[in-house]
Design an enzyme around this catalytic site. Structure first.
Site, mmCIF file in Angstrom:
data_model
loop_
_atom_site.group_PDB
_atom_site.id
_atom_site.type_symbol
_atom_site.label_atom_id
_atom_site.label_comp_id
_atom_site.label_asym_id
_atom_site.label_seq_id
_atom_site.Cartn_x
_atom_site.Cartn_y
_atom_site.Cartn_z
ATOM 1 N N ASN A 298 0.799 -1.223 0.000
ATOM 2 C CA ASN A 298 0.000 0.000 0.000
ATOM 3 C C ASN A 298 0.835 1.277 0.000
ATOM 4 O O ASN A 298 0.339 2.349 0.325
ATOM 5 C CB ASN A 298 -0.954 0.007 1.194
ATOM 6 N N LEU B 57 -1.043 -0.351 -4.148
ATOM 7 C CA LEU B 57 -0.344 0.685 -4.915
ATOM 8 C C LEU B 57 0.890 0.081 -5.569
ATOM 9 O O LEU B 57 1.368 0.541 -6.588
ATOM 10 C CB LEU B 57 0.108 1.814 -3.985
ATOM 11 N N ILE C 192 1.245 6.896 0.497
ATOM 12 C CA ILE C 192 0.568 5.847 1.239
ATOM 13 C C ILE C 192 -0.906 5.818 0.879
ATOM 14 O O ILE C 192 -1.540 6.865 0.755
ATOM 15 C CB ILE C 192 0.710 6.082 2.752
ATOM 16 N N CYS C 193 -1.428 4.627 0.703
ATOM 17 C CA CYS C 193 -2.862 4.493 0.468
ATOM 18 C C CYS C 193 -3.493 3.966 1.746
ATOM 19 O O CYS C 193 -3.364 2.792 2.081
ATOM 20 C CB CYS C 193 -3.123 3.526 -0.684
ATOM 21 N N LEU C 194 -4.113 4.835 2.476
ATOM 22 C CA LEU C 194 -4.740 4.422 3.733
ATOM 23 C C LEU C 194 -5.983 5.284 3.914
ATOM 24 O O LEU C 194 -5.919 6.512 3.830
ATOM 25 C CB LEU C 194 -3.755 4.635 4.897
#
Lengths: 169, 544
Positions: A98, A140, A105-107
Site C-alpha cells: 500500500n 499501490l 501511502i494508500c490508507l
C-alpha cells in the site's frame, strides 16, 4: 532598511500569532503529548522549526518482515488541520503493497475516512499496523502485493534491498 | 511580543500531572478536553450520538463532513445542543488547575524548604482536590512554587475569560478556619489526613489514605469535576464561594466595558444558506448585510460566510460571548490562514523573489559591503552556488550582481536552497519552495560570517546553522538535515542569549505562523530539551 522593516513589523507578530492559531495550538498540544508520554516505537517532531511539517519515525512491528527496522516519514499538515488530514509519506524507501515507490501511502484514514479526532500518534500507530496487515485488494505496489502472499522470503529480500539503498547512499 | 512564545509556555497538557502526586488527575484533565482541538472545551456542545466537542470545532468539522468526528454517525449542525454541565466542569477545573498542580506537585519543593509535608498540609492538599468543583480559585493564598504561579498569571493574560473570576475571589475561603477546631458534626477525623468522615468509614479509608489515594466521599464517587453536586463535606460548603462562582459565570465580567459585553440575547443563531440558490451578487449583498467582507470569488465568499456562521453560532453557544468586533478579527485571522490552498503542498503564492529583492535592496548592499572580508573563506563553495546564483541573477540589478558575485557567494535566500535541498535529495518529492516561507529566519541576507552591526547576533547564528547542512555533505536522503538535531546543526541554538528571531522582521508575506523551536521555550518547558536529548534520532549521529 530600518524604517521599512519597522513598517511591516507592526502587523507581523499579530498575523503570525493569529493566522492558523488553531493549527499551531493543536499541533503544539500534540507535540507535548508525544514528548511527555511517548508511545513505544513511535516518535515525531517538527523539522526545521516548522510546526507544519514533521518528521516521524516508526519501528517496524515485530513478527512482520519489517521487524527491527526503523522507518522515517514526513508529515505535512494543511492549514486547516485537523479538519483535513496531514499529507503523510514514507521518506525511507519502502516496499509495501500500500505504499508506492515515491513513499505515498494508500490508507483510508488519511483520505476519505479522516476524522478530526485523529492525531499524529493515531496516524503513526495506524501506519504501523498497516505494515503488518496490508490491504492487498487495492495495492499501490502490485509486485509487493503479489509477493506478500506468494513468496514472503522474496518479499523480504526486495524490501530489505530497498531499505538498504537508503543506508548505502 | 510574540504571542506564540507565551502560548507555548503556558500550554497546559494532561501530562503535567504525570509527575504529580496524583497522576490520575491526567485522566480528569484529558476528559475535559475536546477531541478535536485537544484543548479544554470552549462552549461545549453535544451531538445526538452523545459526543461533546467545542462548538466551533464540531461546526467546522460538520461543514467538511456531516458526521460526528468521533463515531461518524450522521449529524447536523442544527441538532447540536449546548452542554452546560461540561462548561461548568471545565470552568471550575480551569480555575483551580494551576493551584492544584502546584499543590500536588510540590514534593521536592517541600523538602527543599525544610518543611516536611505534615498532616495539616496533606489535608489541605486533599481538601483542595475534593473541592476542585466547589471552590473558586484560592487566588494568591499559596505562594509556594513561583513558576507555577507565574504560569497561572500568564494564562490569565491570555484568556481573559478566566481572569475576572480569580479577581472576584474572596481572599480567604473559610475552610481554613473550619479546620482549626474540630467541628461538631458527629464525624471523626482520619488520623492520617485529618479528613472528617463517618466513624464506620474511617477504617476503610485509612488503607486508601496510606496508599496515597485521595479520599472519595461516599455517594459522590468520581465526580470531582461536577460542580453542581452538593458536597457531603462540611468544610467545602463554604457559603460565599458558590455565589461568587455563579455571579462571575453568568454576569458579564466586570473587566469588560459595558459596550463590549452585550447580553447573550443580542446574539441569535444565524441560519445556514444554500449557496447554489445564491448568485454572486446576492451572496455579496448577504455578506454585506452581515457586516463582513464581500470581495473575492464566489468560492471564497461561500467559505467566508460558512466560517462566519461557525464563529457566530459558536459564539452563541458560549457563556461568555465575544463582541462582533472580536469575531470579525477572528474572521480576518481565518482569512489570512486559509486563503492559501487547504493543503499547502503547493507553492506559497505570496513568495516572489522580485519583491524580496526590492524590499531588501538596501540590506543587500549593506551586507555586501560588510561581507567583503569573508570572500576567501566563501570562495571554496562558490561552485556549488552557481546554480542558485543563476536563479538570483534574473532579479538582482546589474551592479548588485557583480557585488554579489565577488563578495557574496551564498544566495540572498539561503533558505530557499537549504529548504529545497532536502526534498530534492529524497527524489520522490517535488521541490517545494513553499517551505522557504515557513522558516523562521527572516534575514537570509545576513550571510556574512563577520559580526553584523545591525542584526542581533542570533540572526547570524541562524544563518550559519541553517546553511551548514548545505555546505557540508548532505547525508543520504537528507535525513540529518531534516531532523532538528540538537547539536551543531540546530537552527536554534539553545544557549542563544538573544530572544528568538521575531516575526516582526519576517518579511515574507506568509500567513503561516511563526513557530518557535522547542529550544526557545521559556525555562518552564525546558523539560522538552531533556526529553529531546533522549530521543535517539534527534541527535545527528543516527542519520541514515
Amino acid at each position: 532598511m530600518e524604517a521599512s522593516s519597522n513598517l511591516t513589523a507592526a502587523n507581523a507578530p499579530k498575523r503570525a500569532a493569529e493566522a492558523g492559531a488553531t493549527v499551531t495550538k493543536r499541533l503544539q498540544t500534540e507535540l507535548m503529548q508525544l514528548m511527555l508520554s511517548p508511545p513505544p516505537g513511535i516518535s515525531a517532531f517538527p523539522r526545521d522549526g516548522n510546526l507544519l511539517s514533521w518528521t516521524g519515525t516508526m519501528a517496524g512491528p515485530a513478527d512482520t518482515p519489517f521487524a527491527n527496522l526503523t522507518f522515517k516519514l514526513s508529515l505535512e499538515f494543511p492549514s486547516n488541520y485537523p479538519m483535513s488530514p496531514p499529507n503523510v509519506t514514507f521518506t525511507t524507501p519502502m516496499f509495501h503493497p500500500n505504499v508506492d515507490m515515491a513513499g505515498r501511502i494508500c490508507l483510508d484514514i488519511l483520505k476519505e475516512k479522516w476524522s478530526a479526532v485523529y492525531n499524529v500518534q493515531t496516524v503513526l500507530l495506524s501506519l504501523q499496523s498497516l505494515l503488518g496487515e496490508p490491504n492487498n485488494k487495492s495495492p499501490l505496489n502490485g509486485q509487493a502485493a503479489d509477493l506478500w502472499d506468494r513468496d514472503p522470503a522474496e518479499f523480504k529480500r526486495l524490501m530489505l534491498l530497498r531499505y538498504r539503498e537508503a543506508e548505502e547512499e | 511580543m510574540n504571542r506564540l512564545n507565551d502560548l507555548d509556555a503556558t500550554l497546559p497538557d494532561p501530562a503535567d500531572w504525570a509527575t504529580s502526586r496524583i497522576p490520575d488527575l491526567a485522566v480528569l484533565d484529558a476528559a475535559l478536553r475536546c477531541e478535536i482541538c485537544k484543548d479544554f472545551y470552549t462552549a461545549p456542545v453535544i451531538t445526538n450520538c452523545g459526543h461533546t466537542f467545542c462548538s466551533l470545532c464540531i461546526r467546522r468539522c460538520l461543514g467538511a463532513d456531516e458526521k460526528c468526528a468521533t463515531c461518524r454517525a450522521p449529524e447536523q449542525e442544527s441538532r447540536l445542543r449546548k452542554n452546560g454541565a461540561v462548561q461548568q466542569a471545565v470552568d471550575a477545573f480551569m480555575a483551580v488547575r494551576a493551584t492544584l498542580l502546584e499543590a500536588v506537585s510540590g514534593i521536592e519543593e517541600a523538602e527543599v524548604s525544610g518543611q516536611a509535608v505534615n498532616a495539616e498540609e496533606a489535608a489541605e492538599v486533599e481538601d483542595e482536590i475534593e473541592e476542585v468543583a466547589d471552590i473558586p480559585p484560592p487566588s494568591s493564598q499559596r505562594r509556594r512554587g513561583r513558576p507555577r504561579k507565574k504560569k497561572a498569571d500568564d494564562e490569565d493574560g491570555d484568556e481573559d475569560e478566566y481572569r475576572p473570576r480569580s479577581q472576584e475571589t474572596p481572599p480567604e475561603p473559610p475552610k481554613r478556619s473550619l479546620r482549626e477546631r474540630p467541628p461538631d458534626d458527629g464525624l471523626v477525623a482520619c488520623p492520617i489526613c485529618n479528613r472528617r468522615m463517618k466513624e464506620a468509614q474511617v477504617s476503610l479509608h485509612i488503607d486508601d489514605c496510606l496508599a496515597g489515594k485521595p479520599y472519595i466521599p461516599p455517594r459522590e464517587p468520581p465526580s470531582l469535576s461536577s460542580p453542581r453536586k452538593p458536597s457531603t463535606l462540611p468544610s467545602s460548603s463554604a457559603p460565599p464561594s458558590r455565589p461568587t462562582l455563579t455571579q462571575s459565570r453568568f454576569q458579564p465580567s466586570s473587566t469588560f466595558p459595558p459596550s463590549t459585553a452585550p447580553p447573550t440575547g443580542l446574539f441569535q443563531p444565524l441560519p445556514k444558506i444554500t449557496y447554489s440558490l445564491f448568485t454572486d451578487t446576492k451572496l455579496r449583498t448577504k455578506l454585506r448585510e452581515l457586516g463582513i467582507r464581500s470581495d473575492g470569488p464566489k468560492k471564497l465568499l461561500q467559505d467566508r460566510h460558512t466560517e462566519w456562521l461557525n464563529l457566530w453560532n459558536a459564539n452563541v453557544d458560549s457563556p461568555r460571548p465575544r463582541t462582533k468586533r472580536q469575531l470579525l478579527d477572528e474572521l480576518e485571522a481565518w482569512e489570512r490562514a486559509h486563503v492559501r490552498p487547504a493543503n499547502n503542498k503547493t507553492k506559497a503564492p505570496e513568495w516572489s523573489d522580485e519583491k524580496w529583492q526590492e524590499k531588501h535592496a538596501d540590506t543587500f548592499a549593506d551586507l555586501i559591503a560588510k561581507a567583503r572580508g569573508s570572500i576567501q573563506k566563501r570562495r571554496k563553495v562558490e561552485a556549488d552556488e552557481d546554480e542558485v546564483e543563476e536563479r538570483i541573477s534574473g532579479e538582482v540589478e546589474g551592479a548588485q550582481i557583480e557585488q554579489l558575485r565577488s563578495s557574496q557567494p551564498p544566495p540572498p535566500n539561503p533558505q530557499l536552497r537549504t529548504a529545497n535541498s532536502a526534498p530534492a535529495e529524497m527524489g520522490s518529492f517535488p521541490p517545494s519552495s513553499q517551505t522557504t516561507t515557513l522558516l523562521p529566519s527572516s534575514q537570509p541576507l545576513q550571510q556574512s560570517s563577520q559580526p553584523l552591526i545591525q542584526g542581533p547576533s542570533h540572526h547570524l547564528m541562524t544563518y550559519q546553522n541553517i546553511s551548514r547542512p548545505h555546505h557540508e555533505t548532505i547525508p543520504p536522503h537528507g535525513a540529518a538535515s531534516l531532523l532538528p538535531s540538537h547539536s551543531s546543526a540546530n537552527p536554534y541554538p539553545t544557549r542563544n542569549p538573544h530572544p528568538p528571531t521575531n516575526p516582526q522582521e519576517n518579511q515574507y508575506v506568509s500567513s503561516i505562523p511563526y513557530v518557535p523551536g522547542p529550544d526557545r521555550l521559556p525555562a518552564e518547558k525546558r523539560k522538552y530539551e531533556t526529553i529531546l536529548d533522549e530521543i535517539p534520532w534527534a541527535g545527528p549521529g543516527r542519520a541514515g
